[in-house]
Motif scaffolding. Structure first.
Motif, PDB file in Angstrom:
ATOM      1  N   THR A  64       0.825  -1.236   0.164  1.00 34.91           N
ATOM      2  CA  THR A  64      -0.153  -0.048   0.083  1.00 34.91           C
ATOM      3  C   THR A  64       0.780   1.224  -0.120  1.00 34.91           C
ATOM      4  OG1 THR A  64      -1.628  -1.119   1.322  1.00 34.91           O
ATOM      5  CG2 THR A  64      -1.741   1.336   1.593  1.00 34.91           C
ATOM      6  N   VAL A  65       0.510   2.386  -0.797  1.00 34.87           N
ATOM      7  CA  VAL A  65       1.260   3.588  -0.651  1.00 34.87           C
ATOM      8  C   VAL A  65       0.216   4.506  -0.037  1.00 34.87           C
ATOM      9  CG1 VAL A  65       2.144   5.374  -2.283  1.00 34.87           C
ATOM     10  CG2 VAL A  65       2.325   3.026  -2.980  1.00 34.87           C
ATOM     11  N   SER A  66       1.044   5.306   0.770  1.00 34.05           N
ATOM     12  CA  SER A  66      -0.035   6.400   1.825  1.00 34.05           C
ATOM     13  C   SER A  66       0.883   7.807   1.393  1.00 34.05           C
ATOM     14  CB  SER A  66       0.225   5.715   3.173  1.00 34.05           C
ATOM     15  OG  SER A  66      -0.740   6.832   3.878  1.00 34.05           O
ATOM     16  N   VAL A  67      -0.252   8.549   1.081  1.00 30.53           N
ATOM     17  CA  VAL A  67       0.102   9.935   0.826  1.00 30.53           C
ATOM     18  C   VAL A  67      -0.571  10.735   2.124  1.00 30.53           C
ATOM     19  CG1 VAL A  67      -0.035  12.086  -0.526  1.00 30.53           C
ATOM     20  CG2 VAL A  67       0.459   9.822  -1.458  1.00 30.53           C
ATOM     21  N   GLU A  68       0.122  11.144   3.099  1.00 26.92           N
ATOM     22  CA  GLU A  68      -0.542  11.972   4.088  1.00 26.92           C
ATOM     23  C   GLU A  68       0.411  13.036   4.712  1.00 26.92           C
ATOM     24  OE1 GLU A  68       1.135   9.127   7.427  1.00 26.92           O
ATOM     25  OE2 GLU A  68      -0.034   8.112   5.930  1.00 26.92           O
ATOM     26  N   GLY A  69      -0.087  13.672   5.466  1.00 21.02           N
ATOM     27  CA  GLY A  69       0.696  14.889   5.999  1.00 21.02           C
ATOM     28  C   GLY A  69       0.012  16.364   5.114  1.00 21.02           C
ATOM     29  N   GLU A  70       0.985  17.166   5.168  1.00 21.22           N
ATOM     30  CA  GLU A  70       0.654  18.464   4.495  1.00 21.22           C
ATOM     31  C   GLU A  70       0.010  18.431   3.014  1.00 21.22           C
ATOM     32  OE1 GLU A  70       0.011  21.220   5.990  1.00 21.22           O
ATOM     33  OE2 GLU A  70       0.815  20.347   8.009  1.00 21.22           O
ATOM     34  N   VAL A  71      -0.993  17.609   2.768  1.00 19.00           N
ATOM     35  CA  VAL A  71      -1.606  17.594   1.341  1.00 19.00           C
ATOM     36  C   VAL A  71      -3.285  17.908   1.607  1.00 19.00           C
ATOM     37  CG1 VAL A  71       0.009  15.815   0.447  1.00 19.00           C
ATOM     38  CG2 VAL A  71      -1.773  15.050   1.871  1.00 19.00           C
ATOM     39  N   LYS A  72      -3.662  18.339   0.492  1.00 19.89           N
ATOM     40  CA  LYS A  72      -5.232  18.568   0.595  1.00 19.89           C
ATOM     41  C   LYS A  72      -6.015  17.497   0.315  1.00 19.89           C
ATOM     42  CE  LYS A  72      -8.784  21.319  -1.893  1.00 19.89           C
ATOM     43  NZ  LYS A  72      -8.932  22.128  -3.114  1.00 19.89           N
ATOM     44  N   THR A  73      -5.444  16.426  -0.152  1.00 22.67           N
ATOM     45  CA  THR A  73      -6.209  15.150  -0.422  1.00 22.67           C
ATOM     46  C   THR A  73      -5.416  13.708   0.146  1.00 22.67           C
ATOM     47  OG1 THR A  73      -5.554  14.865  -2.709  1.00 22.67           O
ATOM     48  CG2 THR A  73      -7.750  16.000  -2.213  1.00 22.67           C
ATOM     49  N   PRO A  74      -5.074  13.691   1.489  1.00 23.21           N
ATOM     50  CA  PRO A  74      -4.457  12.435   1.917  1.00 23.21           C
ATOM     51  C   PRO A  74      -5.359  11.248   1.336  1.00 23.21           C
ATOM     52  CG  PRO A  74      -5.639  13.433   3.911  1.00 23.21           C
ATOM     53  CD  PRO A  74      -5.790  14.425   2.605  1.00 23.21           C
ATOM     54  N   ARG A  75      -4.377  10.289   1.185  1.00 25.98           N
ATOM     55  CA  ARG A  75      -5.148   8.963   0.554  1.00 25.98           C
ATOM     56  C   ARG A  75      -4.009   7.801   0.809  1.00 25.98           C
ATOM     57  NH1 ARG A  75      -6.651   7.702  -5.430  1.00 25.98           N
ATOM     58  NH2 ARG A  75      -7.416   5.715  -5.275  1.00 25.98           N
ATOM     59  N   LYS A  76      -4.657   6.667   1.130  1.00 30.81           N
ATOM     60  CA  LYS A  76      -3.988   5.351   0.832  1.00 30.81           C
ATOM     61  C   LYS A  76      -4.318   4.499  -0.344  1.00 30.81           C
ATOM     62  CE  LYS A  76      -2.958   4.900   5.922  1.00 30.81           C
ATOM     63  NZ  LYS A  76      -2.859   4.167   7.052  1.00 30.81           N
TER      64      LYS A  76
END
Length: 151
Positions: A64-76
């Motif tokens: 799984t790739v997770s984009v989180e933190g200082e982003v408008k649209t966090p997502r896994k």
């Protein structure tokens, strides 16, 4: 954390759909044997040919790739979903090593900037941090890498 299981399995011989990237060379690519068997992945051994032998049973799914933190649209998302976010891109790189060897390598992957644009980093975002996969059971030589990896 839930891990999605990708439906797509890509083997080293799989044909991938990709676009030509802007980073290329007109030099002749190195042989497929050199490109796939001469590398430095110390988790699989310290000799240049060890990874090709010792990574045969390395499992790359489910990941799984997770984009989180200082982003408008966090997502896994699963790797299958990642294939739909941005197109794969082919780049041809010439690596020159300080050990006095070079290799011309075709690379197919993702443009990090194209992925990041999809998640709209906020003005507060200053850095990108990566956390990689580490599994001593699958990476038999990792205890000998000389790296201090916290578990």
């Amino acid at each position: 954390m839930s891990i999605a299981s990708p439906n797509l399995t890509a083997y080293a011989t799989s044909k991938l759909n990709f676009v030509k990237g802007q980073f290329n060379t007109d030099e002749k690519a190195s042989s497929i044997n050199d490109v796939t068997h001469y590398n430095n992945f110390y988790e699989f051994g310290s000799d240049k040919t060890d990874p090709a032998k010792n990574a045969q049973k390395f499992r790359t799914s489910p990941w799984t790739v997770s984009v989180e933190g200082e982003v408008k649209t966090p997502r896994k998302f699963s790797m299958d979903e990642l294939l739909k976010v941005v197109p794969l891109e082919e780049r041809i790189y010439r690596h020159r090593c300080v050990e006095r060897w070079s290799i011309v390598v075709p690379w197919i992957g993702y443009s990090l900037s194209a992925i990041l644009k999809q998640f709209e980093p906020t003005p507060k975002a200053m850095y990108v941090a990566f956390q990689s996969f580490y599994d001593r059971d699958q990476m038999p030589q990792s205890k000998y890498t000389g790296l201090s990896i916290r578990m």
